[in-house]
Design a protein around this motif. Structure first.
Motif, PDB file in Angstrom:
ATOM      1  N   ARG A 129       0.856  -1.163  -0.041  1.00  0.00           N
ATOM      2  CA  ARG A 129      -0.144  -0.069  -0.202  1.00  0.00           C
ATOM      3  C   ARG A 129       0.867   1.388  -0.136  1.00  0.00           C
ATOM      4  N   ALA A 130       0.359   2.074  -0.739  1.00  0.00           N
ATOM      5  CA  ALA A 130       1.229   3.728  -0.886  1.00  0.00           C
ATOM      6  C   ALA A 130       0.178   4.770  -1.024  1.00  0.00           C
ATOM      7  N   ARG A 131       0.748   5.800  -0.637  1.00  0.00           N
ATOM      8  CA  ARG A 131       0.003   7.132  -1.094  1.00  0.00           C
ATOM      9  C   ARG A 131       0.744   7.920  -1.975  1.00  0.00           C
ATOM     10  N   GLY A 132       0.057   8.546  -2.840  1.00  0.00           N
ATOM     11  CA  GLY A 132       0.497   9.540  -3.943  1.00  0.00           C
ATOM     12  C   GLY A 132       1.094  10.694  -3.242  1.00  0.00           C
ATOM     13  N   ILE A 133       2.020  11.371  -4.040  1.00  0.00           N
ATOM     14  CA  ILE A 133       2.458  12.722  -3.618  1.00  0.00           C
ATOM     15  C   ILE A 133       1.465  13.691  -3.620  1.00  0.00           C
ATOM     16  N   ASN A 134       1.434  14.791  -2.718  1.00  0.00           N
ATOM     17  CA  ASN A 134       0.212  15.773  -2.469  1.00  0.00           C
ATOM     18  C   ASN A 134      -0.855  15.010  -2.231  1.00  0.00           C
ATOM     19  N   ASP A 135      -0.816  14.016  -1.469  1.00  0.00           N
ATOM     20  CA  ASP A 135      -2.217  13.171  -1.072  1.00  0.00           C
ATOM     21  C   ASP A 135      -3.036  13.055  -2.276  1.00  0.00           C
ATOM     22  N   SER A 136      -2.504  12.563  -3.484  1.00  0.00           N
ATOM     23  CA  SER A 136      -3.418  12.471  -4.726  1.00  0.00           C
ATOM     24  C   SER A 136      -3.912  11.059  -4.827  1.00  0.00           C
ATOM     25  N   GLY A 137      -4.153  10.233  -3.769  1.00  0.00           N
ATOM     26  CA  GLY A 137      -4.844   8.894  -3.808  1.00  0.00           C
ATOM     27  C   GLY A 137      -3.868   7.867  -3.346  1.00  0.00           C
ATOM     28  N   THR A 138      -4.423   6.873  -3.277  1.00  0.00           N
ATOM     29  CA  THR A 138      -3.996   5.832  -2.679  1.00  0.00           C
ATOM     30  C   THR A 138      -3.630   4.525  -3.698  1.00  0.00           C
ATOM     31  N   MET A 139      -2.697   3.779  -3.548  1.00  0.00           N
ATOM     32  CA  MET A 139      -2.505   2.547  -4.525  1.00  0.00           C
ATOM     33  C   MET A 139      -2.164   1.341  -3.850  1.00  0.00           C
ATOM     34  N   LYS A 140      -2.223   0.145  -4.470  1.00  0.00           N
ATOM     35  CA  LYS A 140      -1.866  -0.992  -3.754  1.00  0.00           C
ATOM     36  C   LYS A 140      -0.846  -1.772  -4.821  1.00  0.00           C
ATOM     37  N   TRP A 141       0.075  -2.676  -4.287  1.00  0.00           N
ATOM     38  CA  TRP A 141       0.794  -3.761  -4.881  1.00  0.00           C
ATOM     39  C   TRP A 141       1.866  -2.560  -5.997  1.00  0.00           C
ATOM     40  N   PHE A 142       2.510  -1.837  -5.351  1.00  0.00           N
ATOM     41  CA  PHE A 142       3.509  -0.853  -5.871  1.00  0.00           C
ATOM     42  C   PHE A 142       4.955  -1.526  -5.970  1.00  0.00           C
ATOM     43  N   VAL A 143       5.315  -1.592  -7.217  1.00  0.00           N
ATOM     44  CA  VAL A 143       6.583  -2.197  -7.537  1.00  0.00           C
ATOM     45  C   VAL A 143       7.556  -1.013  -8.310  1.00  0.00           C
ATOM     46  N   ALA A 152       9.222   8.241  -6.970  1.00  0.00           N
ATOM     47  CA  ALA A 152       9.679   6.899  -7.513  1.00  0.00           C
ATOM     48  C   ALA A 152       8.375   6.583  -8.536  1.00  0.00           C
ATOM     49  N   ILE A 153       9.032   5.714  -9.533  1.00  0.00           N
ATOM     50  CA  ILE A 153       8.225   5.358 -10.636  1.00  0.00           C
ATOM     51  C   ILE A 153       8.068   3.774 -10.634  1.00  0.00           C
ATOM     52  N   GLY A 154       7.009   3.130 -10.945  1.00  0.00           N
ATOM     53  CA  GLY A 154       6.726   1.812 -10.714  1.00  0.00           C
ATOM     54  C   GLY A 154       5.195   1.222 -11.235  1.00  0.00           C
ATOM     55  N   PHE A 155       5.204   0.025 -11.208  1.00  0.00           N
ATOM     56  CA  PHE A 155       3.856  -0.584 -11.519  1.00  0.00           C
ATOM     57  C   PHE A 155       2.904  -0.542 -10.319  1.00  0.00           C
ATOM     58  N   HIS A 156       1.552  -0.382 -10.268  1.00  0.00           N
ATOM     59  CA  HIS A 156       0.773  -0.473  -9.321  1.00  0.00           C
ATOM     60  C   HIS A 156      -0.633  -0.332  -9.848  1.00  0.00           C
ATOM     61  N   ASN A 157      -1.811  -0.773  -8.923  1.00  0.00           N
ATOM     62  CA  ASN A 157      -3.236  -0.799  -9.459  1.00  0.00           C
ATOM     63  C   ASN A 157      -3.637   0.914  -9.647  1.00  0.00           C
ATOM     64  N   TRP A 192       2.926  -8.083  -8.933  1.00  0.00           N
ATOM     65  CA  TRP A 192       3.531  -8.109  -7.374  1.00  0.00           C
ATOM     66  C   TRP A 192       4.223  -9.419  -7.238  1.00  0.00           C
ATOM     67  N   ARG A 193       3.393 -10.440  -7.617  1.00  0.00           N
ATOM     68  CA  ARG A 193       4.000 -11.775  -7.413  1.00  0.00           C
ATOM     69  C   ARG A 193       5.218 -12.124  -8.197  1.00  0.00           C
ATOM     70  N   PHE A 194       5.319 -11.420  -9.277  1.00  0.00           N
ATOM     71  CA  PHE A 194       6.544 -11.817 -10.298  1.00  0.00           C
ATOM     72  C   PHE A 194       7.746 -11.052 -10.120  1.00  0.00           C
ATOM     73  N   ALA A 195       7.407  -9.608  -9.805  1.00  0.00           N
ATOM     74  CA  ALA A 195       8.526  -8.691  -9.680  1.00  0.00           C
ATOM     75  C   ALA A 195       8.929  -8.593  -8.285  1.00  0.00           C
ATOM     76  N   GLN A 196       9.875  -9.343  -7.846  1.00  0.00           N
ATOM     77  CA  GLN A 196      10.564  -9.385  -6.623  1.00  0.00           C
ATOM     78  C   GLN A 196      11.766  -8.401  -6.732  1.00  0.00           C
TER      79      GLN A 196
END
Length: 205
Positions: A129-143, A152-157, A192-196
């Motif tokens: 779980r993570a929160r976007g900068i400037n409180d722009s929302g929440t996301m899950k499965w952040f890689v 940071a830049i990555g993959f998430h829902n 998330w399962r694949f990208a360790q």
């Protein structure tokens, strides 16, 4: 023979081809004329064959299948071995096995900004779980696999802001994010399962 041919002609059939009956001499259309047929141009009509529509549907289906296969094909020069591949121009991700086989491919929504350079990266951080900068929302499965100017830049829902998703799943395939790569929930979990940590990520133009 003449009698049989006469019967066939009067019935509107000759040699298996539909014969269009001419209008009556008094100017009133005959029963055959009153029925509209596809392909009529300026009063002229062509026979309608049921298998024509089937053949056209088959051709269209074949073309669609070829286009879909081309769209899902792994990009050239996308590296080798076990890796995740993201195409900026195609807005699509591939999860690739060590043998070079595509395990999964799906549309995503990358950034609307030009903030990600093509190249080879490695996963360096993960968060369920993570929160976007400037409180722009929440996301899950952040890689995360690289760092942008602000975060940071990555993959998430698809992020959720004030209880609502910031975009629809149908919009995936179009750049809509502010930096990261948005995925549908099942695809985000698969990544998330694949990208360790240490997993190779290849970004192509």
């Amino acid at each position: 023979m003449l009698f049989a041919a006469s019967l066939l002609t009067s019935a509107g059939l000759y040699g298996g081809i539909e014969v269009v009956v001419e209008s009556e001499a008094n100017g009133r259309p005959s029963a055959a004329d009153s029925r509209e047929r596809p392909g009529a141009v300026g009063g002229a009509r062509t026979p309608v064959w049921p298998h024509d529509a089937q053949r056209e549907a088959g051709i269209n289906g074949h073309v669609d299948a070829r286009m879909a296969a081309k769209e899902k094909a792994l990009p050239a020069d996308s590296g080798t071995g076990r890796r995740a591949v993201f195409s900026i121009s195609r807005q699509r991700v591939w999860i690739v096995s060590a043998a070079g086989e595509t395990r999964r491919t799906y549309p995503v929504s990358g950034s609307i900004y030009d903030n990600l350079e093509p190249g080879t990266y490695k996963v360096f951080s993960r968060s369920k779980r993570a929160r976007g900068i400037n409180d722009s929302g929440t996301m899950k499965w952040f890689v995360r696999f690289t760092k942008g100017p602000n975060a940071a830049i990555g993959f998430h829902n698809i992020p959720v802001d004030k209880g609502k998703r910031v975009q629809t799943r149908a919009q995936l395939g179009t750049p809509l994010s502010h930096g990261c790569i948005r995925q549908a929930e099942p695809d985000a979990k698969a990544m998330w399962r694949f990208a360790q940590l240490g997993t190779k990520v290849v970004v192509t133009p």
